[in-house]
Design a protein around this motif. Sequence first.
Motif, mmCIF file in Angstrom:
data_model
loop_
_atom_site.group_PDB
_atom_site.id
_atom_site.type_symbol
_atom_site.label_atom_id
_atom_site.label_comp_id
_atom_site.label_asym_id
_atom_site.label_seq_id
_atom_site.Cartn_x
_atom_site.Cartn_y
_atom_site.Cartn_z
ATOM 1 N N ILE A 33 43.518 1.348 -48.423
ATOM 2 C CA ILE A 33 44.112 0.836 -49.079
ATOM 3 C C ILE A 33 44.880 -0.546 -48.151
ATOM 4 N N THR A 34 45.027 -1.627 -49.461
ATOM 5 C CA THR A 34 45.634 -2.917 -49.062
ATOM 6 C C THR A 34 46.129 -3.898 -49.913
ATOM 7 N N ASN A 35 47.370 -3.952 -49.724
ATOM 8 C CA ASN A 35 48.125 -4.633 -50.727
ATOM 9 C C ASN A 35 48.217 -5.985 -49.687
ATOM 10 N N LEU A 36 47.665 -6.836 -50.879
ATOM 11 C CA LEU A 36 47.368 -8.205 -50.379
ATOM 12 C C LEU A 36 48.316 -9.155 -51.325
ATOM 13 N N THR A 37 49.492 -8.569 -51.141
ATOM 14 C CA THR A 37 50.113 -9.052 -52.275
ATOM 15 C C THR A 37 51.612 -9.735 -51.384
ATOM 16 N N ASP A 38 52.623 -10.748 -51.712
ATOM 17 C CA ASP A 38 53.641 -10.207 -50.512
ATOM 18 C C ASP A 38 55.092 -9.418 -51.364
ATOM 19 N N ALA A 39 54.544 -8.943 -52.310
ATOM 20 C CA ALA A 39 55.248 -7.539 -52.784
ATOM 21 C C ALA A 39 54.673 -6.044 -52.597
ATOM 22 N N GLU A 40 55.758 -5.392 -53.805
ATOM 23 C CA GLU A 40 55.403 -3.899 -53.765
ATOM 24 C C GLU A 40 54.348 -3.436 -54.527
ATOM 25 N N VAL A 41 53.519 -2.610 -53.874
ATOM 26 C CA VAL A 41 52.443 -2.314 -54.981
ATOM 27 C C VAL A 41 52.203 -1.112 -54.767
ATOM 28 N N VAL A 55 42.986 15.368 -51.198
ATOM 29 C CA VAL A 55 43.437 14.520 -51.948
ATOM 30 C C VAL A 55 45.270 13.283 -51.321
ATOM 31 N N LYS A 56 44.979 13.248 -49.894
ATOM 32 C CA LYS A 56 46.247 12.897 -48.646
ATOM 33 C C LYS A 56 46.620 11.717 -48.262
ATOM 34 N N PRO A 57 47.228 10.872 -48.742
ATOM 35 C CA PRO A 57 47.920 10.868 -49.939
ATOM 36 C C PRO A 57 47.711 10.479 -51.137
ATOM 37 N N ASN A 58 48.456 11.495 -52.433
ATOM 38 C CA ASN A 58 47.420 10.856 -53.307
ATOM 39 C C ASN A 58 48.274 10.198 -54.422
ATOM 40 N N LYS A 59 49.276 9.532 -54.125
ATOM 41 C CA LYS A 59 50.611 8.200 -54.303
ATOM 42 C C LYS A 59 51.074 8.030 -52.447
ATOM 43 N N GLY A 60 52.012 7.110 -53.296
ATOM 44 C CA GLY A 60 52.157 5.972 -52.228
ATOM 45 C C GLY A 60 53.344 4.375 -52.859
ATOM 46 N N THR A 61 53.769 3.399 -52.767
ATOM 47 C CA THR A 61 54.045 2.555 -51.740
ATOM 48 C C THR A 61 53.712 2.065 -51.085
ATOM 49 N N LEU A 62 53.217 0.310 -51.386
ATOM 50 C CA LEU A 62 53.087 -0.377 -50.097
ATOM 51 C C LEU A 62 53.503 -1.455 -50.235
ATOM 52 N N SER A 63 54.648 -1.434 -49.161
ATOM 53 C CA SER A 63 55.543 -3.119 -48.682
ATOM 54 C C SER A 63 54.910 -4.459 -49.025
ATOM 55 N N ALA A 64 54.943 -5.762 -48.929
ATOM 56 C CA ALA A 64 54.367 -6.771 -48.823
ATOM 57 C C ALA A 64 52.613 -6.550 -47.578
ATOM 58 N N ARG A 65 51.609 -7.218 -47.549
ATOM 59 C CA ARG A 65 50.605 -7.003 -46.461
ATOM 60 C C ARG A 65 50.632 -5.279 -45.879
ATOM 61 N N ASP A 66 51.313 -4.086 -47.138
ATOM 62 C CA ASP A 66 50.969 -3.067 -45.616
ATOM 63 C C ASP A 66 49.295 -2.215 -45.912
ATOM 64 N N SER A 67 49.349 -1.578 -45.212
ATOM 65 C CA SER A 67 47.656 -1.051 -45.777
ATOM 66 C C SER A 67 48.446 0.538 -45.966
ATOM 67 N N THR A 68 46.808 1.436 -46.466
ATOM 68 C CA THR A 68 47.460 3.485 -45.708
ATOM 69 C C THR A 68 46.136 3.683 -46.146
ATOM 70 N N THR A 69 45.556 4.924 -44.935
ATOM 71 C CA THR A 69 43.902 5.407 -45.014
ATOM 72 C C THR A 69 44.676 6.621 -46.164
ATOM 73 N N ILE A 70 44.056 6.700 -46.689
ATOM 74 C CA ILE A 70 43.987 8.156 -47.801
ATOM 75 C C ILE A 70 42.677 8.737 -47.239
ATOM 76 N N ILE A 71 42.809 10.291 -47.012
ATOM 77 C CA ILE A 71 41.765 11.185 -46.879
ATOM 78 C C ILE A 71 41.559 12.132 -48.034
ATOM 79 N N VAL A 72 39.930 11.932 -47.957
ATOM 80 C CA VAL A 72 39.908 12.969 -48.817
ATOM 81 C C VAL A 72 38.922 13.830 -48.606
ATOM 82 N N SER A 73 39.374 14.651 -48.791
ATOM 83 C CA SER A 73 38.494 15.927 -48.134
ATOM 84 C C SER A 73 38.021 16.847 -49.137
ATOM 85 N N SER A 74 36.080 17.524 -49.043
ATOM 86 C CA SER A 74 35.688 18.172 -49.790
ATOM 87 C C SER A 74 35.356 19.534 -49.399
#
Length: 395
Positions: A33-41, A55-74
């Motif tokens: 998930i990548t934040n395409l804005t200049d504000a927090e999402v 699901v890890k992490p299952n929630k969070g906050t992205l700062s401006a233009r930041d991104s995170t990778t979520i690991i989904v395990s089955s």
Amino acid sequence: MAEAAAALVEIDPADVLHFQGPYDKEQASYVKITNLTDAEVAFKVKTVTPLQYSVKPNKGTLSARDSTTIIVSSQPITAIPFIKRVFKIEYIALAEAINKEFPFSQINQDKIDFVKLQVEYDQPEYGEQLVQEVIRTDPSSYILFSDVLTEVQTCQLFVRNLSNNPVVCAFKANYSELIVLFPATAILPPRGSHTVEVSLNPMRQAPYGNMVVNIQSISVADAVDRNDWFSETNKRFIAKRKLVVKLSDKQTPLSPTSPFAPTILALETPNIITFKGDTKRVPLEVYNSSDELVAYKVLTTISGRYLVAPSSGRLRKHEIVTLMVERLHLDLNPSEVANDKLKVISRIVHPDLEQANMFPSEHKELFAESKIIIAFEPEPSKKPLPPEAFERGAD
């Protein structure tokens, strides 16, 4: 939806989440998930099958233009689920959230956007492939008994055929001297269902290994050998699943007439509601985040102090209801109401229990539960201005 997603976040993959075998072991897939804005999402990932997926992490906050990778395990599977599994990823610009502390509460519902990812289990081009599962069981993961081992305990296992062809099922326990299943085999008509009685015999002590009920199923249309449904000839068309038998001193066995099974927390509620000043009523929004029909009931920790209307009901999938919470006494001291709470109990409505009592007192341990703090905020006192406030200042 696509324009909103492009404006706020980019989700990769955008529509399908693929898993690759071998499926007899836990497998992981990744979502970026990548934040395409200049504000927090803020973001949140939801699934209606939390026992199958982590699901890890299952929630969070992205700062401006930041991104995170979520690991989904089955978790390991032996057959492809008949019903397509879906993940829902919600996101919201924090600057637009009315309640920034709980951005995904119902007060922000109109400002929350989402995308859905469908789960696909990729089949190998060569070698053994997974068969499509065509049954659904209730309970779906484990069968629950109490740890009172000196008495015979009985509960029911409900099996439903999700396909348009007859299905043959076989039920067998690894500890057959302790766990009795009747009937041991059943033929389910198209879209039909069957009830299996599960009995746990008395024992001196629980076995060291896990007690498991193994279920095999095969569609009559796929069977090559119809004299022996579960023969080697039909092996590649047989779907398998396991239900773990659990013993607990806190949870009582299910009665033979109650097809209740432990449920997931399908309802979303705020963590707190606030009465300001002499406000007598405040709204309480309850949201069904699942794809099932859910029954709910609202309880109060102190009887006679609050009135909730309606105090119970049923919510269709993704339905929202606004309840009104009324306080009946306005003259109570803050210390008297400091620990007041509401408790919302809920459970998914079983199709065979449309008219039944969903919340029998003898099965409290099987309800999903959320608690809501009741807070009180006094109005600021209005003190008269001092005389000097009206004096004209020096030029």
